[in-house]
Design a protein around this motif. Sequence first.
Motif, PDB file in Angstrom:
ATOM      1  N   ALA A  11       0.824  -1.215   0.000  1.00 23.59           N
ATOM      2  CA  ALA A  11       0.000   0.000   0.000  1.00 23.59           C
ATOM      3  C   ALA A  11       0.854   1.258   0.000  1.00 23.59           C
ATOM      4  N   GLU A  12       2.187   1.089   0.016  1.00 23.61           N
ATOM      5  CA  GLU A  12       3.117   2.219   0.018  1.00 23.61           C
ATOM      6  C   GLU A  12       2.769   3.211   1.123  1.00 23.61           C
ATOM      7  N   GLU A  13       2.787   2.708   2.330  1.00 20.23           N
ATOM      8  CA  GLU A  13       2.530   3.550   3.487  1.00 20.23           C
ATOM      9  C   GLU A  13       3.520   4.707   3.523  1.00 20.23           C
ATOM     10  N   SER A  14       3.047   5.878   3.947  1.00 22.21           N
ATOM     11  CA  SER A  14       3.913   7.044   4.011  1.00 22.21           C
ATOM     12  C   SER A  14       4.833   6.962   5.217  1.00 22.21           C
ATOM     13  N   ARG A  15       5.857   7.793   5.195  1.00 16.09           N
ATOM     14  CA  ARG A  15       6.793   7.883   6.317  1.00 16.09           C
ATOM     15  C   ARG A  15       6.051   8.204   7.609  1.00 16.09           C
ATOM     16  N   ASP A  16       5.093   9.110   7.540  1.00 12.38           N
ATOM     17  CA  ASP A  16       4.350   9.519   8.727  1.00 12.38           C
ATOM     18  C   ASP A  16       3.464   8.401   9.257  1.00 12.38           C
ATOM     19  N   SER A  17       2.804   7.685   8.360  1.00 12.13           N
ATOM     20  CA  SER A  17       1.891   6.637   8.815  1.00 12.13           C
ATOM     21  C   SER A  17       2.651   5.468   9.432  1.00 12.13           C
ATOM     22  N   ILE A  18       3.847   5.186   8.922  1.00 12.79           N
ATOM     23  CA  ILE A  18       4.669   4.147   9.549  1.00 12.79           C
ATOM     24  C   ILE A  18       5.125   4.617  10.917  1.00 12.79           C
ATOM     25  N   ALA A  19       5.584   5.869  11.007  1.00  7.05           N
ATOM     26  CA  ALA A  19       6.036   6.412  12.291  1.00  7.05           C
ATOM     27  C   ALA A  19       4.928   6.350  13.338  1.00  7.05           C
ATOM     28  N   ALA A  20       3.690   6.552  12.921  1.00  7.79           N
ATOM     29  CA  ALA A  20       2.566   6.537  13.855  1.00  7.79           C
ATOM     30  C   ALA A  20       2.392   5.177  14.527  1.00  7.79           C
ATOM     31  N   LEU A  21       2.912   4.123  13.918  1.00  6.18           N
ATOM     32  CA  LEU A  21       2.819   2.791  14.520  1.00  6.18           C
ATOM     33  C   LEU A  21       3.632   2.682  15.806  1.00  6.18           C
ATOM     34  N   SER A  22       4.530   3.636  16.042  1.00  2.98           N
ATOM     35  CA  SER A  22       5.309   3.627  17.281  1.00  2.98           C
ATOM     36  C   SER A  22       4.399   3.733  18.502  1.00  2.98           C
ATOM     37  N   GLN A  23       3.231   4.346  18.332  1.00  2.56           N
ATOM     38  CA  GLN A  23       2.281   4.461  19.442  1.00  2.56           C
ATOM     39  C   GLN A  23       1.744   3.086  19.845  1.00  2.56           C
ATOM     40  N   ILE A  24       1.584   2.203  18.870  1.00  6.10           N
ATOM     41  CA  ILE A  24       1.134   0.844  19.166  1.00  6.10           C
ATOM     42  C   ILE A  24       2.232   0.081  19.900  1.00  6.10           C
ATOM     43  N   VAL A  25       3.480   0.296  19.492  1.00  8.76           N
ATOM     44  CA  VAL A  25       4.606  -0.335  20.173  1.00  8.76           C
ATOM     45  C   VAL A  25       4.666   0.153  21.624  1.00  8.76           C
ATOM     46  N   ALA A  26       4.410   1.450  21.830  1.00  8.69           N
ATOM     47  CA  ALA A  26       4.418   2.017  23.185  1.00  8.69           C
ATOM     48  C   ALA A  26       3.316   1.408  24.044  1.00  8.69           C
ATOM     49  N   THR A  27       2.137   1.261  23.471  1.00  9.86           N
ATOM     50  CA  THR A  27       1.026   0.660  24.212  1.00  9.86           C
ATOM     51  C   THR A  27       1.351  -0.772  24.625  1.00  9.86           C
ATOM     52  N   ALA A  28       1.924  -1.527  23.694  1.00 13.11           N
ATOM     53  CA  ALA A  28       2.298  -2.910  24.000  1.00 13.11           C
ATOM     54  C   ALA A  28       3.348  -2.955  25.113  1.00 13.11           C
TER      55      ALA A  28
END
Length: 323
Positions: free
Chosen positions: A202-219
Amino acid sequence: MRDRLNKDIYLGVDGGGTKTAFTLIDSSGEVLAQHLAGSSYYLQVGIERLTEMLMEGIAKVCPDPATLGFAFFGLPAFGEDSRFDPLIAQLPREMLGHDRFTVGNDMVCGWAGSLGGRDGINIVSGTGSIAYGERRGKSARAGGWGEIFSDEGSAYWIATRGLQLFSRMSDGRSAPGPLLEALRDHFALKADLDLCGQVMGAEESRDSIAALSQIVATAANEGDRAAAEIFRAAAAELAEIVDAVARQLDFGTDEDIPVSWSGGVFRSGDLVTAPFKARLASMDARYRFVEPVADPTLGAALYALRCANDFPARQMTETAKQA
């Protein structure tokens, strides 16, 4: 605001990969107007869109740019490509109708806000990561080479390592933890390998990939030890970046080294901040931690005010050079 346009006013533009903030202040530092726009990362949006966005933002906060005492444009990636820097450095001239401006990297906004323009070092960890510091008129930076091979400790860096951990958990190379189900739920995966299509196809953008860090933080906060280790590693990387700047600035053996921070990764709290401080303290006892005075959006405007005070002297120097 119009009845105050006869006073000294200063514009700061805090650019970023996700958003760009325009802040107008007076000589006392009081905020007169603000506007929030999209990305000013020209490598992503292009020079034409950057120009349009800057023009629109200036018009929103200052209908008559001729009244500005000075303006500072802190833009991502500026100073990192000599082919485009001269062009970007001159972009504001036609927008403002005068030369009372300067363009720099957005790292300066974080430093000026966090430390109030005082000597010391600021580390930014948002979508990317970079450190900038000043001491007795000397400046230095470290990090911020881009997400492909740098930006250590940034949200993007954390997110990609979280995705890597997901693949290891799915394969059985690492013990499963909360991150496994969290990313399955986030992407609504029917099969774990579908993540490849979600992220790369889906060619995720740089910003949308970076936003996944919030999920890592929650975990990590839910007890995922491997996810928490990613944040400890991020903190260590950020400390190394700060230390590189400190060495360049050559602080004296009897001097404290003030350090502050900005960016979304630090809003994850003790996951990063506590190990970051501990790592720096173990590297050099001179580090002194300073809670941010202001955010980068105000920092950009405060830096414009500071530049205005230096502008007449710089103008005289340039005139002398031309004579």
